[in-house]
Design a protein around this motif. Structure first.
Motif, short mmCIF file in Angstrom:
data_model
loop_
_atom_site.label_atom_id
_atom_site.label_comp_id
_atom_site.label_asym_id
_atom_site.label_seq_id
_atom_site.Cartn_x
_atom_site.Cartn_y
_atom_site.Cartn_z
N ASP A 54 0.75 -1.07 -0.03
CA ASP A 54 0.03 0.27 -0.15
C ASP A 54 0.79 1.38 0.11
N ARG A 55 2.31 1.18 0.25
CA ARG A 55 2.96 2.10 0.25
C ARG A 55 4.07 1.98 -1.04
N ARG A 56 4.08 0.87 -1.66
CA ARG A 56 4.91 0.74 -2.91
C ARG A 56 4.28 0.98 -3.99
N LEU A 57 3.08 0.41 -3.99
CA LEU A 57 2.39 0.76 -5.29
C LEU A 57 1.86 2.19 -5.83
N PRO A 58 1.65 2.87 -4.73
CA PRO A 58 1.39 4.28 -5.37
C PRO A 58 2.44 5.05 -5.88
N ARG A 59 3.63 4.83 -5.32
CA ARG A 59 4.96 5.60 -5.84
C ARG A 59 5.26 4.88 -7.17
N GLU A 60 5.31 3.58 -7.32
CA GLU A 60 5.29 2.87 -8.60
C GLU A 60 4.22 3.32 -9.69
N SER A 61 3.33 3.59 -9.31
CA SER A 61 2.03 4.07 -10.39
C SER A 61 2.37 5.61 -10.53
N GLY A 62 3.00 6.41 -9.58
CA GLY A 62 3.34 7.78 -10.03
C GLY A 62 4.55 7.93 -10.87
N LEU A 63 5.62 7.08 -10.66
CA LEU A 63 6.66 6.98 -11.48
C LEU A 63 6.40 6.70 -13.03
N ARG A 64 5.28 5.73 -13.04
CA ARG A 64 4.79 5.20 -14.33
C ARG A 64 4.25 6.24 -14.95
N HIS A 65 3.14 6.81 -14.47
CA HIS A 65 2.23 7.66 -14.79
C HIS A 65 3.20 9.09 -15.39
N SER A 66 4.19 9.66 -14.72
CA SER A 66 5.07 10.61 -15.14
C SER A 66 6.10 10.14 -16.14
N LEU A 67 6.48 9.04 -16.23
CA LEU A 67 6.86 8.73 -17.31
C LEU A 67 6.37 8.57 -18.53
N ASP A 68 5.25 8.18 -18.46
CA ASP A 68 4.28 8.07 -19.66
C ASP A 68 3.90 9.66 -19.99
N VAL A 69 3.93 10.38 -19.13
CA VAL A 69 3.56 11.95 -19.64
C VAL A 69 4.92 12.44 -20.40
N GLY A 70 6.08 11.99 -19.85
CA GLY A 70 7.24 12.58 -20.60
C GLY A 70 7.54 11.83 -21.96
N ILE A 71 7.12 10.61 -21.99
CA ILE A 71 7.39 9.86 -23.40
C ILE A 71 6.38 10.70 -24.26
N ALA A 72 5.01 11.05 -23.81
CA ALA A 72 4.19 11.65 -24.80
C ALA A 72 4.62 12.88 -25.16
N ALA A 73 5.16 13.70 -24.11
CA ALA A 73 5.74 15.04 -24.28
C ALA A 73 7.07 14.99 -25.64
N ILE A 74 7.93 14.04 -25.42
CA ILE A 74 9.00 13.69 -26.26
C ILE A 74 8.44 13.43 -27.61
N ASN A 75 7.50 12.48 -27.63
CA ASN A 75 6.94 12.21 -29.01
C ASN A 75 6.27 13.33 -29.70
N ALA A 76 5.66 14.35 -28.84
CA ALA A 76 4.84 15.60 -29.43
C ALA A 76 5.97 16.44 -29.99
N GLY A 77 7.24 16.37 -29.69
CA GLY A 77 8.27 17.21 -30.40
C GLY A 77 8.74 18.26 -29.15
N LEU A 78 8.24 18.05 -27.86
CA LEU A 78 8.75 19.19 -27.20
C LEU A 78 10.04 19.31 -26.82
N PRO A 79 10.76 20.36 -26.55
CA PRO A 79 12.34 20.17 -26.35
C PRO A 79 12.57 19.71 -24.74
N PRO A 80 13.72 19.15 -24.76
CA PRO A 80 13.90 18.47 -23.35
C PRO A 80 13.76 19.55 -22.12
N ILE A 81 14.04 20.80 -22.17
CA ILE A 81 13.79 21.54 -20.92
C ILE A 81 11.89 21.37 -20.65
N ASP A 82 11.32 21.43 -21.71
CA ASP A 82 9.87 21.42 -21.50
C ASP A 82 9.33 19.97 -20.91
#
Length: 314
Positions: A21-49
């Motif tokens: 109950d303490r591990r899974l929420p953090r893993e979910s947060g990492l996965r969610h944030s990673l997916d956000v980052g991947i989507a931003a890269i694939n959308a052509g945003l520069p690394p700083i964004d």
């Protein structure tokens, strides 16, 4: 090698039997944030964004010690800090002592872009955030019951606590991790594989820290650094990271000794005091490393080639 992205949610002595109950929420947060980052890269945003966007997501995830989940000072207050750096231009911004800014990393970005300075702190940084129209909240927004309890535990143990610690005693008949936070400092490093890199880091600092204490996160070259060779975000014991100029040392070993990213990062981690430091780093060619000398580090990464990982322990 193409683009690469890595992010962390804190390093420390993370018990291998961490309850789900303490591990899974953090893993979910990492996965969610990673997916956000991947989507931003694939959308052509520069690394700083991309780096700013990912760290904003982590700041908004209450299971990490940044933004909404920031731990408390000895006075029972929140003092958040963050830094961001563009490796291509060497532009950077940093903030400390924030009590009401929802996303400290975005204020660091505004300092970078809209002032002649690099670092603003405390009431002046708060005033600048309001002047620039950044989202703020009453300081009570950041005072969560969980972090009130962690501060109480740290005070009872008379300890200033980093992200995680080993259980050292029993409180009220229960095995407690004294002063433990539910998550750690957060960070993101990104390369587009075409020569642009960026690093961003954000934290609430230490449980039971003195009011006014500033850690490694906003110090350029200690907890956050990027240049034309690599981008680095560190986590762990801030004082050790500051003394070791951890982030800059990785870049310096590449620049002056010709080491690979992997060799440079591993050397820096190995020379740091045991159980004090973790880091994530990417190089201009798309290489990526996530070493640590603690028992674990919440981390995630992805590459253009399809490699993707969310992990905690070695």
């Amino acid at each position: 090698m193409g683009w690469a992205i890595a992010l962390h949610g804190g390093a420390g002595d993370i018990p291998v039997d961490l309850p789900l109950d303490r591990r899974l929420p953090r893993e979910s947060g990492l996965r969610h944030s990673l997916d956000v980052g991947i989507a931003a890269i694939n959308a052509g945003l520069p690394p700083i964004d991309v780096a700013e966007r990912v760290v904003r997501e982590l700041e908004n995830w209450p299971d990490f010690n940044a933004g909404r989940g920031s731990v408390l000072t000895a006075d029972g207050t929140v003092e958040m800090e963050a830094a961001i750096m563009d490796g291509k231009t060497m532009a950077c911004g940093a903030v400390s002592g924030l009590i009401s800014v929802i996303n400290p990393i975005s204020l660091a970005r505004v300092v970078m872009q809209k002032t002649p300075h690099i670092y603003l702190g405390f009431s002046a940084a708060e005033a600048f955030a309001r002047e620039q129209g950044l989202e703020v909240a009453d300081p009570s927004h950041f005072i969560t019951p969980e972090n009130v309890e962690r501060l109480k535990q740290a005070k009872e143990a008379k300890r200033v606590q980093v992200d995680y610690t080993e259980p050292v005693t029993a409180i009220r008949g229960e095995n407690k991790l004294l002063g433990e936070s539910d998550g750690g400092t957060v960070g993101c490093v990104v390369t587009d594989g075409l020569g642009s890199l960026a690093a961003a880091t954000s934290t609430g600092g230490l449980v039971n820290k003195m009011a006014g204490r500033i850690g490694d996160t906003p110090i350029i070259g200690a907890g956050t650094y990027a240049n034309s060779l690599c981008a680095v975000s560190a986590t762990g014991k801030g004082e050790a990271i500051i003394r070791g100029t951890v982030a800059r040392d990785v870049a310096a070993l590449m620049e002056f000794q010709g080491l690979s990213l992997e060799d440079a990062a591993n050397f820096v981690i190995q020379k740091a005091p045991k159980s004090t430091v973790g880091l994530i780093a990417v190089s201009a060619d798309g290489s990526m490393v996530m070493p640590f000398n603690t028992s674990g580090m919440f981390r995630a990464c992805a590459t253009e080639g399809g490699h993707s990982v969310v992990s905690i322990w070695a």
